[in-house]
Write an enzyme that holds these catalytic residues in place. Structure first.
Site, PDB file in Angstrom:
ATOM      1  N   TYR A  70       4.201   7.764  -5.971  1.00  0.00           N
ATOM      2  CA  TYR A  70       4.485   8.996  -5.250  1.00  0.00           C
ATOM      3  C   TYR A  70       5.227   8.813  -3.937  1.00  0.00           C
ATOM      4  CZ  TYR A  70       0.899  10.642  -8.490  1.00  0.00           C
ATOM      5  OH  TYR A  70       0.182  10.924  -9.616  1.00  0.00           O
ATOM      6  N   GLY A  71       5.372   7.599  -3.449  1.00  0.00           N
ATOM      7  CA  GLY A  71       6.005   7.439  -2.154  1.00  0.00           C
ATOM      8  C   GLY A  71       6.208   5.993  -1.775  1.00  0.00           C
ATOM      9  N   ASP A 185     -10.477   0.953 -11.468  1.00  0.00           N
ATOM     10  CA  ASP A 185      -9.159   0.362 -11.733  1.00  0.00           C
ATOM     11  C   ASP A 185      -8.959  -0.917 -10.927  1.00  0.00           C
ATOM     12  OD1 ASP A 185      -6.678   0.217 -13.010  1.00  0.00           O
ATOM     13  OD2 ASP A 185      -5.660   1.351 -11.445  1.00  0.00           O
TER      14      ASP A 185
END
Length: 458
Positions: A70-71, A185
């Site tokens: 996302y960035g 994760d």
């Protein structure tokens, strides 16, 4: 744990920059050029309760030091204290599930542990959410594993591996027992070292898939994780916090030999291997590894979740305690073996593709809007007429010959090849995307992706 003062090198780097550049650096985000601004409408989504200007407090160095879905991540400096931090700038238009991002921020605000990245502040403006965290400059555990597999040793010594695992266990015991947080994760890409020193502190940096396990008696059903590290019960969509223990067991195995216990040539093959729960310690790679280390791994990788060690129990295992007391230099010397098994080669390809995919996603996060990413998917499926999940050079030639590609998307051969690579990585099958990427990279020029490819494949 609070951030450390900036080093002399960082001070010098700041002093070299003119005052005007420091004041304007926060607005010079790559990809936010005028044509992009005119094309994108202001995003009305609010993630925090107020809009603030992060530039008021921080000078942001325009050079990227990391990127994700996302960035991008850059260094920033507190204008008053002149301390350096990291700032992750997330383009809000890229965020599909705002509630998931809010949950990650809430969890980072809640935790306070020396082996978990420290969230310092959150700022939000019209287009971006900025997360200011402590600065870690030592690189990912991912990168150190790659470096070790290419070294004369081929893997970490037992002492070094146990030291890393103990730090991870300490953080996860805190999450599980104190905060009732399940990470879900754990993998080498989600750990950073504080500095480049061999004995640098290790930090968990990504809580994007984490959640509290206080609901439904701690039982979760969402299928999340990464193929090599995911627990078998997660694939069955009914699991508890012990899924984190399994992932740590896999990481330990990789640290000690350079390849994973469960393997395959595709994601589905890896999943099938994980589901069986069967693994071994092949000779000669494991001949010099202690029985205590093997027992520790077996205790972490028990197929039945309830029979696995809890994080707090794992910290008391003989292997962790003995290796933490003092370094076993004899073991270190005996373990200098270069592994070149098929498992190791396959795993290196996977790790390399993950690196390439991260670079591609970083480009997309910076340069493309959601609608443009959607166009990539549409184009991919139009070109892939045989539905093989991969674009061949012949497919690309046919598409160009029959005018199947939108003209404004392509302005040159290199951009066409770039699109082919991006589409294949994002929408194609992993093992096949390696093949197509290898075929076209000889005439592909964007340097960041090209360097990533050659570093991890050639």
């Amino acid at each position: 744990m609070g951030p450390k003062p900036n080093t002399k090198e960082e001070k010098d780097d700041t002093q070299k920059q003119p005052r005007t550049e420091m004041e304007e650096s926060a607005t010079t985000f790559e990809g936010e050029k005028k044509k992009s601004r005119s094309r994108d409408k202001p995003d009305p989504v609010m993630i925090t309760d107020a809009l603030t200007d992060v530039r008021t407090k921080y000078h942001i160095n325009p050079r990227e030091i990391g990127h994700g879905h996302y960035g991008v991540v850059r260094k920033c400096m507190d204008r008053q204290t002149r301390e350096w931090f990291a700032i992750k700038s997330i383009r809000k238009s890229k965020v599909g599930k705002v509630d998931v991002l809010k949950r990650e921020i809430d969890i980072l605000k809640e935790v306070d542990h020396p082996h978990i990245i420290k969230l310092v502040e959150v700022h939000e403006d019209v287009k971006y959410l900025h997360l200011v965290t402590e600065l870690c400059t030592g690189g990912e555990l991912f990168d150190r594993i790659i470096a070790k597999t290419q070294s004369s040793e081929g893997h970490f010594s037992e002492h070094d591996a146990a030291t890393i695992v103990r730090c991870i266990l300490d953080a996860i015991a805190y999450c599980h027992d104190v905060k009732q947080i399940v990470h879900r994760d754990l993998k080498p890409e989600n750990f950073l070292f504080k500095t480049e020193k061999e004995d640098a502190e290790i930090k968990i940096i990504d809580f994007g898939l984490s959640r509290h396990d206080t609901l439904n008696f701690g039982v979760m059903k969402t299928k999340v994780g990464t193929p090599y590290y995911v627990a078998p019960e997660v694939l069955k969509r009914e699991y508890t916090k012990s899924c984190d223990i399994w992932s740590i067991g896999v990481i330990t195995y990789i640290l000690l030999c350079g390849y994973p216990p469960f393997y395959g040539d595709s994601d589905n093959q890896i999943f099938e291997s994980v589901k069986t729960g069967r693994f071994d310690f092949p000779s000669p790679d494991w001949d010099s590894i202690s029985d205590d280390a093997k027992d520790f791994i077996c205790c972490m990788l028990r197929k039945e979740p309830s029979k696995r060690l809890r994080a707090a129990e794992a910290l008391k295992h003989k292997w962790i305690k003995d290796q933490s007391d003092e370094e076993d230099t004899i073991s270190r010397e005996r373990s200098k073996v270069q592994h070149s098994s098929n498992r190791s080669v396959t795993f290196k390809k996977f790790m390399g593709m993950q690196k390439l995919k991260k670079a591609a996603l970083g480009y997309i996060a910076t340069h493309l809007t959601n609608s443009e990413v959607g166009v990539l998917g549409d184009i991919f499926h139009k070109i892939d007429e045989s539905h093989t999940g991969v674009i061949s050079l012949q497919d690309l030639d046919n598409a160009l010959a029959h005018g199947k590609l939108v003209p404004f998307v392509f302005e040159g051969v290199c951009q066409r090849l770039f699109l082919c690579i991006i589409c294949t990585i994002l929408f194609g099958e992993r093992e096949r995307s390696y093949q197509i990427t290898q075929n076209v990279f000889g005439i592909f020029h964007p340097c960041s992706l090209q360097e990533t490819f050659h570093q991890n494949y050639c």
